[in-house]
Write an enzyme that holds these catalytic residues in place. Structure first.
Site, PDB file in Angstrom:
ATOM      1  N   ASP A  60     -11.937 -14.408  14.273  1.00 48.08           N
ATOM      2  CA  ASP A  60     -12.014 -14.497  12.809  1.00 48.08           C
ATOM      3  C   ASP A  60     -10.686 -14.065  12.195  1.00 48.08           C
ATOM      4  OD1 ASP A  60     -14.729 -15.352  12.131  1.00 48.08           O
ATOM      5  OD2 ASP A  60     -15.373 -13.497  13.076  1.00 48.08           O
ATOM      6  N   ASP A  78     -23.377 -18.937  12.789  1.00 44.52           N
ATOM      7  CA  ASP A  78     -22.506 -17.765  12.635  1.00 44.52           C
ATOM      8  C   ASP A  78     -23.095 -16.822  11.591  1.00 44.52           C
ATOM      9  OD1 ASP A  78     -20.460 -15.943  12.709  1.00 44.52           O
ATOM     10  OD2 ASP A  78     -18.945 -17.253  11.847  1.00 44.52           O
TER      11      ASP A  78
END
Length: 220
Positions: free
Chosen positions: A35, A175
């Site tokens: 990320d 996610d």
């Protein structure tokens, strides 16, 4: 039933990142989720380009790079230059003036292009892009932070995408707030992969291998 499990590395123990990667790999993780946040598109900073380089050097497993940044076209070369062919890069369509141009840059570099869809973004808004990407990362929480609660209204989005995926040739990935219940419910429906963070994988008293085995051994 076959499904993919990927580790959300922003949740890893950074006291010894190399050991974390080793234990996850030995435990049977399929890929590593990176990320990248710029503090502008989302109100947080997470992993850096150096973190990506480090993890890329520690494993031959695929990397999934999730760019939560404004105008990723401006910096996309920094990521494609430091990844292997076949790695995945997800962008947020809302963060770019012309997302299809950025997607083409990812394709040209030999990477797998994907888009990430926020809870507040409708499928209709990104429908044309579904024809040119291979992966769709559906955010089940608002992007930017770990350990958030699942947003139930996102279920409708999964239903819409599941109805479109075969005709448009893309795979769906989950996610955010991913527990065993979500995998058990959505893997049989056609969700291909699940990003595992603090809900299920990190900060537990069991080893990564034990946790991953217990997921794969579920009756689905």
């Amino acid at each position: 039933m076959s499904f993919e499990l990927t580790a959300s590395m922003m949740c890893a123990n950074y006291n010894n990142l190399a050991q974390e990667v080793k234990e996850l790999e030995e435990g049977g993780i399929d890929s590593f989720h990176i990320d990248i946040m710029d503090g502008r598109y989302v109100p947080n900073f997470a992993m850096s380009l150096n973190d990506l380089k480090c993890i890329r050097s520690l494993t031959d497993k695929p990397l999934d790079v999730h760019l939560m940044v404004e105008h990723p076209l401006n910096t996309i070369h920094l990521f494609t230059d430091n990844l292997h062919k076949g790695d995945t890069i997800f962008i947020h369509p809302e963060a770019e003036y012309h997302p299809s141009t950025t997607i083409q840059k990812i394709l040209d570099a030999g990477m797998i292009p994907g888009i990430a869809i926020n809870p507040g973004t409708s499928v209709e808004e990104v429908k044309m892009l579904l024809r040119i990407v291979k992966k769709v990362l559906v955010m089940s929480v608002n992007p930017g932070n770990a350990a958030q609660m699942f947003l139930p209204y996102v279920r409708d989005k999964y239903d819409e995408l599941l109805a479109l995926k075969d005709g448009m040739d893309f795979e769906i990935y989950w996610d955010g707030a991913c527990g065993k219940d979500k995998i058990k419910e959505y893997a049989p429906l056609g969700v291909k992969g699940f990003v595992l963070g603090t809900t299920l994988l990190f900060g537990k008293k069991k080893s990564y291998g034990e946790i991953l085995k217990s997921i794969r051994d579920m009756r689905i």
